[in-house]
Design an enzyme around this catalytic site. Structure first.
Site, PDB file in Angstrom:
ATOM      1  N   GLU A 171       0.997  -1.221   0.268  1.00 55.10           N
ATOM      2  CA  GLU A 171      -0.061   0.081   0.108  1.00 55.10           C
ATOM      3  C   GLU A 171       0.842   1.204   0.161  1.00 55.10           C
ATOM      4  O   GLU A 171       1.682   1.496   0.685  1.00 55.10           O
ATOM      5  CB  GLU A 171      -0.677   0.201   1.325  1.00 55.10           C
ATOM      6  N   ILE A 172       0.771   1.962  -0.940  1.00 53.83           N
ATOM      7  CA  ILE A 172       1.364   3.496  -1.114  1.00 53.83           C
ATOM      8  C   ILE A 172       0.686   4.369  -0.284  1.00 53.83           C
ATOM      9  O   ILE A 172      -0.522   4.568  -0.206  1.00 53.83           O
ATOM     10  CB  ILE A 172       1.477   3.856  -2.502  1.00 53.83           C
ATOM     11  N   GLY A 176      -0.730   9.517   8.396  1.00 57.16           N
ATOM     12  CA  GLY A 176      -0.097  10.252   9.504  1.00 57.16           C
ATOM     13  C   GLY A 176       0.772  11.322   8.921  1.00 57.16           C
ATOM     14  O   GLY A 176       1.565  12.055   9.837  1.00 57.16           O
ATOM     15  N   TYR A 177       1.114  11.271   7.750  1.00 60.53           N
ATOM     16  CA  TYR A 177       2.002  12.278   7.134  1.00 60.53           C
ATOM     17  C   TYR A 177       3.328  12.389   7.896  1.00 60.53           C
ATOM     18  O   TYR A 177       3.855  11.556   7.875  1.00 60.53           O
ATOM     19  CB  TYR A 177       1.084  13.614   7.066  1.00 60.53           C
ATOM     20  N   ASP A 220       9.483   7.766  -2.453  1.00 61.08           N
ATOM     21  CA  ASP A 220       8.527   8.581  -2.752  1.00 61.08           C
ATOM     22  C   ASP A 220       7.782   7.971  -4.109  1.00 61.08           C
ATOM     23  O   ASP A 220       8.589   7.556  -4.962  1.00 61.08           O
ATOM     24  CB  ASP A 220       9.518   9.923  -3.533  1.00 61.08           C
ATOM     25  N   HIS A 246      -2.020  11.334  -3.971  1.00 58.56           N
ATOM     26  CA  HIS A 246      -3.343  11.490  -4.959  1.00 58.56           C
ATOM     27  C   HIS A 246      -3.356  12.705  -6.131  1.00 58.56           C
ATOM     28  O   HIS A 246      -4.125  13.087  -6.512  1.00 58.56           O
ATOM     29  CB  HIS A 246      -4.528  11.755  -4.266  1.00 58.56           C
ATOM     30  N   ASP A 272      -9.435   7.582  -4.403  1.00 58.32           N
ATOM     31  CA  ASP A 272      -9.530   9.047  -4.149  1.00 58.32           C
ATOM     32  C   ASP A 272      -9.208   9.683  -5.785  1.00 58.32           C
ATOM     33  O   ASP A 272      -8.589  10.797  -5.840  1.00 58.32           O
ATOM     34  CB  ASP A 272      -8.489   9.505  -3.154  1.00 58.32           C
TER      35      ASP A 272
HETATM   36  C1  LIG Z   1      -4.318   9.359   2.866  1.00 59.53           C
HETATM   37  S1  LIG Z   1      -2.814   8.908   3.788  1.00 59.53           S
HETATM   38  C2  LIG Z   1      -2.844   7.181   3.835  1.00 59.53           C
HETATM   39  C3  LIG Z   1      -3.958   6.500   4.583  1.00 59.53           C
HETATM   40  C4  LIG Z   1      -3.659   5.002   5.011  1.00 59.53           C
HETATM   41  N1  LIG Z   1      -3.619   4.528   3.735  1.00 59.53           N
HETATM   42  C5  LIG Z   1      -4.817   4.665   5.558  1.00 59.53           C
HETATM   43  O1  LIG Z   1      -5.819   4.190   5.083  1.00 59.53           O
HETATM   44  O2  LIG Z   1      -5.248   4.356   6.587  1.00 59.53           O
HETATM   45  C6  LIG Z   1      -1.606   9.249   2.677  1.00 59.53           C
HETATM   46  C7  LIG Z   1      -0.304   9.222   2.863  1.00 59.53           C
HETATM   47  O3  LIG Z   1       0.512   9.081   1.808  1.00 59.53           O
HETATM   48  C8  LIG Z   1       1.713   9.838   2.190  1.00 59.53           C
HETATM   49  N2  LIG Z   1       2.256  10.373   0.779  1.00 59.53           N
HETATM   50  C9  LIG Z   1       2.186  11.784   0.486  1.00 59.53           C
HETATM   51  N3  LIG Z   1       2.875  11.956  -0.816  1.00 59.53           N
HETATM   52  C10 LIG Z   1       3.597  10.737  -1.080  1.00 59.53           C
HETATM   53  C11 LIG Z   1       4.379  10.353  -2.023  1.00 59.53           C
HETATM   54  N4  LIG Z   1       4.962  11.127  -2.931  1.00 59.53           N
HETATM   55  N5  LIG Z   1       5.097   8.983  -1.912  1.00 59.53           N
HETATM   56  C12 LIG Z   1       4.725   8.205  -1.005  1.00 59.53           C
HETATM   57  N6  LIG Z   1       3.808   8.492   0.108  1.00 59.53           N
HETATM   58  C13 LIG Z   1       3.281   9.812  -0.064  1.00 59.53           C
HETATM   59  C14 LIG Z   1       1.429  10.732   3.212  1.00 59.53           C
HETATM   60  O4  LIG Z   1       2.733  11.004   3.996  1.00 59.53           O
HETATM   61  C15 LIG Z   1       0.477  10.260   3.862  1.00 59.53           C
HETATM   62  O5  LIG Z   1       1.020   9.628   5.105  1.00 59.53           O
END
Ligand SMILES: C[S@@+](CC[C@H](N)C(=O)[O-])C[C@H]1O[C@@H](n2cnc3c(N)ncnc32)[C@H](O)[C@@H]1O
Length: 352
Positions: A171-172, A176-177, A220, A246, A272
């Site tokens: 899962e990407i 929690g960012y 990333d 997204h 999304d």
């Molecule tokens: C909406 S949250 C994920 C929620 C999780 N999948 C859940 O359902 O509980 C989005 C995550 O994507 C990460 N993210 C943002 N940009 C990204 C990137 N370029 N590559 C990888 N992860 C990224 C953020 O740090 C954040 O933690």
């Protein structure tokens, strides 16, 4: 990056195949990890659980009760992650008989029933029933159900056939960012939904999410070379889920880099999709070329490519390897499989 992935895989295989577990690998699923999992189910409990491994017994669920359930750690692991329904081969229950004796026959029997209920509750936690995904999303705090989205109904429909398989899930977006200690709700949800699954989470931020059969990696999703390496090292995946930035560019890059690392019969999920229509996210109100939905919609034409031009002519990798696409509100499932049927005869095309 957690390196438990490589070690857990053979352990899980051994556990689910019902074979004897190797001393070296079982150390990774420690009594502490098993207990944490059981505690999540039963909370504080008045029955003590003793786990034995290599002749050493450790007590982990002790709350002063004299009722003790003893299990071999290997059997506890099989109960939690295995698929067989065998009785517990190493189970031993010790009860405070002397104290019960003093209460006479009627007290003895009624107390024994209470003890049996508590012991059973503990053992059930070691062999959990299979809760549905909505329930798990709520339990682990994923936003996939109720909080912004209603996705789990769609996941159930597409993932049900894989539930008891030893799947690899990537899962990407861990959640929690920037906070390393927040997130992981959906990783835990998948870990519980797929009792034999290995779950790998990818996030741009460093994450401290850990757990049996869960691993994380920092990176990333817009870096195609990194994703390709990840696929070679940790794939092939049965399921890839994009719940990351997204941003439309990122969604497209990730799909092209990771889809080759999805196993035939597997699924690539994009969440999304509303951002495909939002210009500040790289989208367009019509969801056209260049957006994530634009990319996904083009796969419909790929499915039917054989109907235009030379029916046996060249088809792209995606034309040949996407066998189905399902769209729901803001989420799409792309099925990997052979798309090799030939097109209809040429004379039909010019009939009218
Ligand atoms: C909406 S949250 C994920 C929620 C999780 N999948 C859940 O359902 O509980 C989005 C995550 O994507 C990460 N993210 C943002 N940009 C990204 C990137 N370029 N590559 C990888 N992860 C990224 C953020 O740090 C954040 O933690």
């Amino acid at each position: 990056m957690s390196d438990s992935w490589a070690v857990l895989a053979p352990l899980l295989q051994a556990a689910t195949a019902g074979r004897d577990l190797l001393g070296e690998t079982i150390r990774w699923l420690t009594p502490r990890a098993v207990t944490a999992r059981v505690l999540a189910e039963v909370g504080e409990h008045d029955v003590r659980l003793d786990l034995t491994f290599d002749g050493t017994t450790t007590s982990h669920l002790a709350t002063g009760s004299e009722v003790v359930v003893a299990l071999d750690l290997a059997d506890a692991v099989r109960g939690l992650y295995g698929t067989d329904e065998r009785p517990w081969p190493s189970l031993a229950v010790t009860t405070p008989d002397r104290e019960l004796d003093e209460r006479g026959p009627s007290g003895w029997f009624s107390d024994r029933k209470g003890i049996a209920r508590s012991v059973q509750e503990l053992l059930s936690a070691l062999r959990p029933a299979k809760p549905d995904l909505g329930e798990l999303a709520v339990e682990f705090g994923s936003d996939k159900w109720g909080d912004l989205h209603w996705y789990t109904q769609h996941y159930e429909r597409h993932f049900a056939r894989l539930r008891t398989e030893a799947v690899r899930v990537l899962e990407i977006g861990i959640g929690g960012y920037r906070d390393p200690d927040r997130g992981g709700g959906s990783l835990r949800m998948w870990q519980r939904y797929f009792p034999r699954g290995l779950v790998l989470g990818l996030d741009i931020a460093q994450k401290n999410v850990t757990g049996p059969r869960i691993a994380t990696v920092q990176g990333d999703q817009s870096d195609a070379a990194f994703l390709d390496r990840l696929g070679r090292e940790r794939g092939p995946f049965d399921v890839v889920i994009d719940d990351g930035s997204h941003l439309n560019d990122h969604v497209r890059t990730s799909f092209h880099a990771l889809f080759p690392h999805v196993r035939p019969g597997g699924l690539y999920v994009v969440e999304d999709l509303q951002t495909a229509y939002w210009p500040s996210w790289g989208g367009h109100p019509l969801g056209g070329t260049g957006t994530s939905t634009g990319m996904l919609k083009s796969f419909v034409d790929g499915l039917n490519r054989a109907e235009v031009g030379d029916p046996r002519g060249e088809r792209s990798y995606l034309d040949r390897n996407i066998s189905g696409i399902s769209f729901h509100h803001n989420i799409a499932f792309v099925e990997k499989g052979m798309n090799a049927e030939e097109g209809g005869p040429a004379f039909l095309r010019t009939l009218f």
